[in-house]
Design an enzyme around this catalytic site. Sequence first.
Site, mmCIF file in Angstrom:
data_model
loop_
_atom_site.group_PDB
_atom_site.id
_atom_site.type_symbol
_atom_site.label_atom_id
_atom_site.label_comp_id
_atom_site.label_asym_id
_atom_site.label_seq_id
_atom_site.Cartn_x
_atom_site.Cartn_y
_atom_site.Cartn_z
ATOM 1 N N LYS A 1 1.026 -1.008 -0.372
ATOM 2 C CA LYS A 1 -0.144 -0.332 -0.383
ATOM 3 C C LYS A 1 0.846 1.208 -0.187
ATOM 4 O O LYS A 1 0.348 2.375 -1.235
ATOM 5 C CB LYS A 1 -1.168 0.122 1.040
ATOM 6 C CG LYS A 1 -1.860 0.599 1.385
ATOM 7 C CD LYS A 1 -2.994 1.007 2.360
ATOM 8 C CE LYS A 1 -3.396 1.911 2.710
ATOM 9 N NZ LYS A 1 -4.551 1.930 3.989
ATOM 10 N N GLU B 1 11.090 -4.250 4.274
ATOM 11 C CA GLU B 1 10.961 -5.769 4.228
ATOM 12 C C GLU B 1 10.216 -6.318 2.693
ATOM 13 O O GLU B 1 10.948 -6.246 1.851
ATOM 14 C CB GLU B 1 9.876 -6.917 5.132
ATOM 15 C CG GLU B 1 9.975 -6.881 6.533
ATOM 16 C CD GLU B 1 9.208 -6.160 6.723
ATOM 17 O OE1 GLU B 1 9.221 -4.757 6.645
ATOM 18 O OE2 GLU B 1 9.472 -6.358 8.422
#
Length: 528
Positions: A193, A199
Amino acid sequence: MSAAERLGTCDVARLFAPPEQRFAEFSREVDGLLLDFTRQPLDTPALEALLGLADASDLPGAIESLFAGEQVNHTEGRAALHTLLRVPSAVSLPTHLETLHREVLAERARCAAFVAEVHAGQRTGATGERFTDVLNIGIGGSDLGPAMAVEALRPFHLGRVSCHFISNVDGTQFADLADRLDPARTLVVVCSKTFTTQETLANANLVRAWLTEALGESAVPRHFAAVSTNSSAMDQFGIGADARFVIWDWVGGRYSMWSAIGLALELAVGSEHFQAFLAGGHAMDKHFRSAPLRDNLPVLLGLLAIWNRNGLGNASHAILPYTQRLARFPAYLQQLEMESLGKSVDAAGNPLQRSSGPVIFGEPGSNAQHSFFQLLHQGSGGVSMDFLLPVTPPAGDRGGSQLAMANCLAQMQALMAGQGPDAVRADLEKRGLDSKAARQLLPHKLHRGSRPMSLLAFRQLDPRTLGMLVALYEHKVFVQAALWGLNPFDQWGVELGKQLCNSLLPALTGKDGPALPAELAPLLGWMR
Ligand code: F6P
């Protein structure tokens, strides 16, 4: 005596008099999805009191504000309109939602067209080869929902592509996959998003390096698709205009699998099945918005959670699907429930007066029977449970559904009825134990029973049913939040650790950075 005192130590089996009446009063079915809460330590006055609490808290008003697109996520100044993602095209909406809905439908159509092109081999990799593998890169809501659903709906896969998911920052998931994947035939979908998640960016760069080493830089726009709200970051990464999909800030990460974040799922099962999944979610939305509180599945499931947490003091809740297909459902619910309900202040910032979200954990029931069920049967308590049971396997799916069903029902019966001293004694005598040995063994074999549990049974784990189940739990969480008065749509608690990680990284990579917290120095010294 309070309802909690009356029922907290009651013998639940005694509430089944007669069983048919209990089943009629304490179960509900919606569209083939049965909620059986006969095995909860709950009687009519307690249920009425819970429904009264929902009314007094103006739960119907809260539900309306959710669907109306009000700023229910007030700490981030946003609506939470994931329900809009599953509204079919023919439904007419109030003007302020119509524009957003048009954007949703347009993006949905773009995803379907993209999927059709990949399936037809019209969209190929840089060498002209068809895509055979899809690699989804994302974490949290950009991973757990699609990964869970791809596994759950395996019998509905079209077989055009195989989907893989990587999320962990340590790179091991890709290390394990890299040898099996052919870069020329791999389509990578980066789901984030924000497109700032450490990560996900680390994994996206790792995969990009692997791909460009084999195919060159120019292959990036052909092999990478992305789903995000962050266009400039997608530009920077080199995502082509025809392979980027938008989501909106009014969709929370853990509520986003209905949007283009579900692209890997749609690539696996095809657009028709994906639409059926959306239709299941929408059917549950309509039910949640219109059914009276006492017949409303998410409301009842939410009230049962509140009863267990605040009335009976159960601090943990186990999710126990009796099908391997739902193996990732507990992990998916861990984020949905704990990121939403793991709060200690109410909407106004005041400390909550009652305990909020419990610890959620779980495993497929069959396997869990051989690991943590011991604690459920004979531990000191504090755990409520949801059993999930498909009654028939999807067409073409092999597997011992009757055996799974028998196990599920047997475990529920044992956890509810237990086994008292008379029954244990009789059993030991039958096995020929002398009375001294029987006396010594007896306390170890007692099962006190009356463990709180609900059952969700459904005809078949198909796309529509999965959509209903996911939306059911989303709304169940909303009910808990509304009654506890907290905001289920923010997640400030995950920020502090992220910030600290950024300031620690330089020290670990030998670069200059901010001073280290003194408490960490000895440990870092040991690690060097
Ligand atoms: O760190 C938590 C979180 O913000 C989740 O809420 C979210 O689902 C996840 O990270 C991934 O975020 P993004 O989709 O922006 O990469």
